[in-house]
Structure formats: structure tokens, C-alpha cells
Write a protein that holds these residues in place. Structure first.
Motif, PDB file in Angstrom:
ATOM      1  N   ALA A  81       0.273  12.035  -9.795  1.00 30.48           N
ATOM      2  CA  ALA A  81      -0.587  13.214  -9.711  1.00 30.48           C
ATOM      3  C   ALA A  81       0.245  14.487  -9.664  1.00 30.48           C
ATOM      4  O   ALA A  81      -0.095  15.494 -10.303  1.00 30.48           O
ATOM      5  N   HIS A  82       1.340  14.444  -8.920  1.00 30.15           N
ATOM      6  CA  HIS A  82       2.226  15.608  -8.800  1.00 30.15           C
ATOM      7  C   HIS A  82       2.777  16.006 -10.163  1.00 30.15           C
ATOM      8  O   HIS A  82       2.799  17.190 -10.520  1.00 30.15           O
ATOM      9  N   ILE A  83       3.210  15.018 -10.924  1.00 25.04           N
ATOM     10  CA  ILE A  83       3.822  15.305 -12.220  1.00 25.04           C
ATOM     11  C   ILE A  83       2.778  15.745 -13.237  1.00 25.04           C
ATOM     12  O   ILE A  83       3.009  16.657 -14.033  1.00 25.04           O
ATOM     13  N   LEU A  84       1.611  15.116 -13.210  1.00 23.22           N
ATOM     14  CA  LEU A  84       0.565  15.482 -14.157  1.00 23.22           C
ATOM     15  C   LEU A  84       0.085  16.915 -13.957  1.00 23.22           C
ATOM     16  O   LEU A  84      -0.443  17.530 -14.893  1.00 23.22           O
ATOM     17  N   ALA A  85       0.270  17.450 -12.762  1.00 18.91           N
ATOM     18  CA  ALA A  85      -0.151  18.823 -12.489  1.00 18.91           C
ATOM     19  C   ALA A  85       0.836  19.842 -13.047  1.00 18.91           C
ATOM     20  O   ALA A  85       0.560  21.042 -13.042  1.00 18.91           O
ATOM     21  N   GLU A  86       1.981  19.380 -13.543  1.00 19.81           N
ATOM     22  CA  GLU A  86       2.981  20.279 -14.094  1.00 19.81           C
ATOM     23  C   GLU A  86       2.722  20.535 -15.573  1.00 19.81           C
ATOM     24  O   GLU A  86       1.856  19.932 -16.191  1.00 19.81           O
ATOM     25  N   GLU A  87       3.495  21.418 -16.133  1.00 20.17           N
ATOM     26  CA  GLU A  87       3.356  21.738 -17.554  1.00 20.17           C
ATOM     27  C   GLU A  87       3.685  20.514 -18.404  1.00 20.17           C
ATOM     28  O   GLU A  87       4.743  19.902 -18.246  1.00 20.17           O
ATOM     29  N   PRO A  88       2.807  20.133 -19.333  1.00 24.85           N
ATOM     30  CA  PRO A  88       3.006  18.912 -20.120  1.00 24.85           C
ATOM     31  C   PRO A  88       3.934  19.097 -21.310  1.00 24.85           C
ATOM     32  O   PRO A  88       3.566  18.786 -22.448  1.00 24.85           O
ATOM     33  N   ASP A  89       5.131  19.592 -21.064  1.00 25.98           N
ATOM     34  CA  ASP A  89       6.080  19.795 -22.158  1.00 25.98           C
ATOM     35  C   ASP A  89       7.143  18.710 -22.079  1.00 25.98           C
ATOM     36  O   ASP A  89       8.079  18.795 -21.297  1.00 25.98           O
ATOM     37  N   LEU A  90       6.987  17.654 -22.885  1.00 29.26           N
ATOM     38  CA  LEU A  90       7.923  16.535 -22.832  1.00 29.26           C
ATOM     39  C   LEU A  90       9.359  16.961 -23.086  1.00 29.26           C
ATOM     40  O   LEU A  90      10.283  16.530 -22.426  1.00 29.26           O
ATOM     41  N   SER A  91       9.540  17.843 -24.082  1.00 30.54           N
ATOM     42  CA  SER A  91      10.900  18.210 -24.469  1.00 30.54           C
ATOM     43  C   SER A  91      11.611  18.952 -23.357  1.00 30.54           C
ATOM     44  O   SER A  91      12.834  18.965 -23.305  1.00 30.54           O
ATOM     45  N   GLY A  92      10.837  19.569 -22.459  1.00 31.56           N
ATOM     46  CA  GLY A  92      11.463  20.323 -21.380  1.00 31.56           C
ATOM     47  C   GLY A  92      11.577  19.568 -20.083  1.00 31.56           C
ATOM     48  O   GLY A  92      11.906  20.151 -19.063  1.00 31.56           O
ATOM     49  N   SER A  93      11.282  18.245 -20.085  1.00 34.25           N
ATOM     50  CA  SER A  93      11.329  17.473 -18.844  1.00 34.25           C
ATOM     51  C   SER A  93      12.740  17.459 -18.286  1.00 34.25           C
ATOM     52  O   SER A  93      13.704  17.151 -18.997  1.00 34.25           O
ATOM     53  N   LEU A 126       0.824  -1.204   0.000  1.00 34.98           N
ATOM     54  CA  LEU A 126       0.000   0.000   0.000  1.00 34.98           C
ATOM     55  C   LEU A 126       0.862   1.258   0.000  1.00 34.98           C
ATOM     56  O   LEU A 126       0.496   2.274  -0.604  1.00 34.98           O
ATOM     57  N   LEU A 127       2.003   1.201   0.666  1.00 40.86           N
ATOM     58  CA  LEU A 127       2.938   2.335   0.647  1.00 40.86           C
ATOM     59  C   LEU A 127       3.414   2.607  -0.772  1.00 40.86           C
ATOM     60  O   LEU A 127       3.406   3.755  -1.239  1.00 40.86           O
ATOM     61  N   GLN A 128       3.830   1.559  -1.485  1.00 36.22           N
ATOM     62  CA  GLN A 128       4.283   1.719  -2.865  1.00 36.22           C
ATOM     63  C   GLN A 128       3.175   2.290  -3.740  1.00 36.22           C
ATOM     64  O   GLN A 128       3.400   3.186  -4.555  1.00 36.22           O
ATOM     65  N   ALA A 129       1.957   1.767  -3.569  1.00 38.15           N
ATOM     66  CA  ALA A 129       0.842   2.229  -4.388  1.00 38.15           C
ATOM     67  C   ALA A 129       0.521   3.686  -4.126  1.00 38.15           C
ATOM     68  O   ALA A 129       0.310   4.475  -5.053  1.00 38.15           O
ATOM     69  N   ALA A 130       0.484   4.070  -2.852  1.00 40.50           N
ATOM     70  CA  ALA A 130       0.144   5.446  -2.504  1.00 40.50           C
ATOM     71  C   ALA A 130       1.184   6.422  -3.033  1.00 40.50           C
ATOM     72  O   ALA A 130       0.843   7.492  -3.566  1.00 40.50           O
ATOM     73  N   LEU A 131       2.460   6.082  -2.894  1.00 33.26           N
ATOM     74  CA  LEU A 131       3.514   6.979  -3.373  1.00 33.26           C
ATOM     75  C   LEU A 131       3.514   7.065  -4.899  1.00 33.26           C
ATOM     76  O   LEU A 131       3.724   8.147  -5.466  1.00 33.26           O
ATOM     77  N   ALA A 132       3.297   5.934  -5.572  1.00 32.03           N
ATOM     78  CA  ALA A 132       3.267   5.955  -7.042  1.00 32.03           C
ATOM     79  C   ALA A 132       2.120   6.821  -7.543  1.00 32.03           C
ATOM     80  O   ALA A 132       2.283   7.602  -8.493  1.00 32.03           O
TER      81      ALA A 132
END
Length: 397
Positions: free
Chosen positions: A285-297, A274-280
Motif C-alpha cells: 500500500a505504501h509503494i502503490l501510493a507513490e508515483e507510478p514511474d517504473l523507470s525512476g524506481s 500474520l505479522l508477515q502478511a500485515a507488513l507485506a
């Protein structure tokens, strides 16, 4: 005084040396509801209840549980069985599914004189030749092409699926999640005893599984097309038969609209799952909330990440890790708390912060799966004692 670094994941300072107890629970981030789903696949070993040696009993166990209200499958060898949960949105629901499936399989194994073991690698030397599951043409072809390398199929992982995530988003999340894969490896490390001896590594499965040419850390991809091209390259080179043999630690699932985290060892305690699942889910969610610019990752060097991943496999949670952003040696527990600190708003929004902080605190106090196995092994130097310990922890769900 705690030093701080800038995290390329968030652009905000995160603690390098957090306190050994849970950080203060942060406020939920505005506009970030817990919408991402979770599913988990778990792989188990089957052993004889008297000798503790692996048994090729998967066909009979799967036949016995065929009418159960759970999804059970065969795996790469006849010494293994796999479970797959339904889609869940809460850790409580996920726990219920994992517990139910484990109890059904455990009861079926006991009824035939076997034990179900949530272990990442064989603790005793496997039989020779290994009883491979050759019920499908692709599995027979894999054995022909990869030879003795298929002996590593007897290792067991825990795969966490986070959805719903389309392929472009999954590739972007994979790019930014890569630096944290070593921390996931350290948190789950639970395969120190292999073939009757201490390997000197907390996760020997991570080391042996990396021998597959299509396994390990995924590359950083400039685009979704680049990801597809890399997969085609694996197949055309002969490193993989098909997309199902893309064994990277992170990958967009080929069968579901999910991002699949494949790095963690299988471990006996469900709180770890459950720890692994919650963190994943929180990191996704944290990353999806950022700007979706693949080239700038942002990305760290492959050299640093390879070293960090190996160090996590060797030292586990009790040892020293490598900060993926600075290359500095840092206690693995510090890196784990750093990840929790970074994801506080997402964990709290999903209702998972309490479980994560309690579980990590308990792991550091009681010892990781690898540390507990080593403590048992150190008493008499008997691998069968470790298997008995694993069987008891597996059944105590």
C-alpha cells in the motif's frame, strides 16, 4: 539520540535505531483505506509420530481431508501438504482460515499415527531416495532436468499474496520492496537445524533454496516488458520449465492478480504468519501510493542486497543485519522496527498496527522460531526434541 537516514521508499527519514518497545501509534494516513486483500499459502511436513522421520503420507492425508471446507494440495514431495486460504481483508479472518486448516490437517495426521510439522526444512536426514511427487508430467520432467537439485523441494515456505494488484503495479512494487526482503527473511527465520545438526544459519532453507537458478532476489526491472523478458530468459535457458518455476522471493502471481511474497520460512506460530502478511500488505500500500514511474524506481545495489539477504539468513532476528540503503551493519531488530515505523500509517489504517507491534515485541522477548529451536536443541543435542517442540507449537494454534 537516534540517527536518521533518508529512505528511498518514502523520501522521509526513518529511524535507524528505534527503541526496543513499539513506537507510538501513528495517525492513519488520510485517503488510505485498507482496500488490499490477503491470502496465504502454507507448506507442512509430515512425520511419523514415533520415529519423527519424514513419511510419504501426503496422498492418504489429502484423501482423508478431501471433503473439508479448506483448500489442501500436494507439494513437490509426498512428505508435504499445502494449504491455501480464501481471500481476506482482515487479519482476524486470515487467522481463522489458517487455524481451521491447520487443525483439520493435524487431526488427520494424528489419526494415522503421524504429526503435522510447520518446519521450513527437514530437521532429521530425509529418506533416500526422497519420495518426490511425480503425479504430473512437468514434475517428472523437472526431476529429469534438475536431478539431485530436486531434493531441495522438501523445504517449506509461507507465501503471502497481496491483491488486487495488476502485473505492472506488482512489478513496480517488487522493485521497491526488494530492499526489505532481507528483513522479511530475518523475521521468519526458522530453519537452523538440518539433517540433525545446527547449520550455523537461522534460515538454512533460504540458503538451500537459493541453489535453484530461478530463485533468490528478483532483479530490478525497468518495465513490465523487462520482467516478461527476464521470465522468458529463465525458460529459454532451461533454468525454469515454465512460469510456475519462477521462484523469486517476490513475483507477480501467474494465477491471481496479486503480488506474491515467497521469501519467508514456514514457522510454527500463526502470529508470525500474520505479522508477515500485515507488513507485506502495508508495504505494498505504501509503494502503490507513490508515483507510478517504473523507470525512476530507486534501487540498491544487487551486491548489497545479496549480502543483506545472506546475513539475514545466517543471523536471523537476534543477530546483525545489513542496512540495504547504506550497507552499514545494523541490528536486525532495528531494521525490523524501522520497517514498522515506515509503515505506521498503512498498518494503522488497516487496523494491523497493534498486532504487528505486539508480535514483534513478543518475538524479541521470547526468541524467534530459530532461537527457540536452538534452545531446545542445545539441551540434549537431539533433533527429535526439536521436532517434538515444532509439533507442539504447530498444534497450539
Amino acid at each position: 539520540m537516534n540517527a536518521r537516514i533518508l529512505s528511498p521508499l518514502s523520501g522521509a527519514g526513518t529511524l535507524v535505531s528505534p527503541p526496543p518497545l513499539p513506537l507510538a501509534v501513528p495517525r492513519p494516513a488520510a485517503g488510505r483505506p485498507a482496500t488490499l486483500s490477503l491470502g496465504v499459502e502454507e507448506e507442512y511436513l509430515l512425520v511419523d509420530a514415533r520415529t519423527w522421520h519424514l513419511v510419504p503420507a501426503a496422498p492418504e492425508i489429502l484423501a482423508d481431508v478431501a471433503q473439508a471446507d479448506h483448500a489442501f494440495h500436494g507439494e513437490g514431495t509426498l512428505h508435504q501438504v499445502e494449504t491455501a486460504t480464501p481471500v481476506h481483508h482482515t487479519l482476524d479472518g486470515l487467522r481463522e482460515s489458517l487455524t481451521g486448516a491447520r487443525r483439520v490437517l493435524g487431526a488427520a495426521a494424528r489419526a494415522r499415527g503421524y504429526r503435522l510439522i510447520a518446519a521450513a526444512s527437514p530437521v532429521l536426514t530425509p529418506p533416500a531416495p526422497l519420495a518426490l511427487n511425480l503425479d504430473k508430467e512437468r514434475r517428472r520432467t523437472r526431476r529429469t532436468l534438475f536431478g539431485t537439485l530436486t531434493d531441495n523441494l522438501v523445504s517449506c515456505g509461507r507465501h503471502v499474496h497481496v491483491g488486487t494488484v495488476d502485473k505492472p503495479s506488482a512489478v513496480r512494487v517488487s522493485n521497491r520492496m526488494r530492499p526489505w526482503v532481507p528483513t522479511f527473511v530475518a523475521l521468519a527465520a526458522g530453519s537452523p537445524i538440518w539433517h540433525g545438526k545446527d547449520t550455523g544459519h537461522a534460515s538454512w532453507r533460504t540458503v538451500t533454496w537459493s541453489s535453484w537458478p530461478s530463485a533468490g532476489l528478483p532483479p530490478h526491472f525497468a518495465s513490465t516488458a523487462a520482467y516478461d523478458g527476464a521470465v522468458r530468459g529463465l525458460i529459454h535457458s532451461g533454468a525454469a520449465l515454465d512460469t510456475g518455476m519462477v521462484y523469486w522471493d517476490l513475483r507477480p502471481s501467474e494465477n491471481w492478480p496479486t503480488l506474491e511474497l515467497r521469501a519467508p520460512d514456514m514457522s510454527p506460530r500463526l502470529d508470525g504468519a500474520l505479522l508477515q502478511a500485515a507488513l507485506a500488505r502495508a508495504l505494498t500500500a505504501h509503494i502503490l501510493a507513490e508515483e507510478p514511474d517504473l523507470s525512476g524506481s530507486p534501487f540498491t545495489s544487487d551486491r548489497t542486497l545479496r549480502l543483506a539477504r545472506w546475513r539475514a539468513a545466517r543471523d536471523g532476528l537476534e543477530g546483525t543485519g545489513i542496512d540495504p540503503f547504506t550497507g552499514a551493519e545494523v541490528p536486525a531488530a532495528t531494521l525490523a522496527w524501522q520497517l514498522v515505523d515506515l509503515l505506521g500509517p498503512e498498518l494503522e489504517a488497516a487496523g494491523d498496527y497493534g498486532h504487528v507491534s505486539r508480535t514483534l515485541t513478543d518475538m524479541l522477548r521470547e526468541g524467534s522460531a530459530a532461537a527457540r529451536q536452538r534452545a531446545v536443541f542445545a539441551r540434549r543435542g537431539r533433533a527429535t526434541d526439536v521436532l517434538r517442540h515444532l509439533a507442539e507449537e504447530t498444534e497450539a494454534c
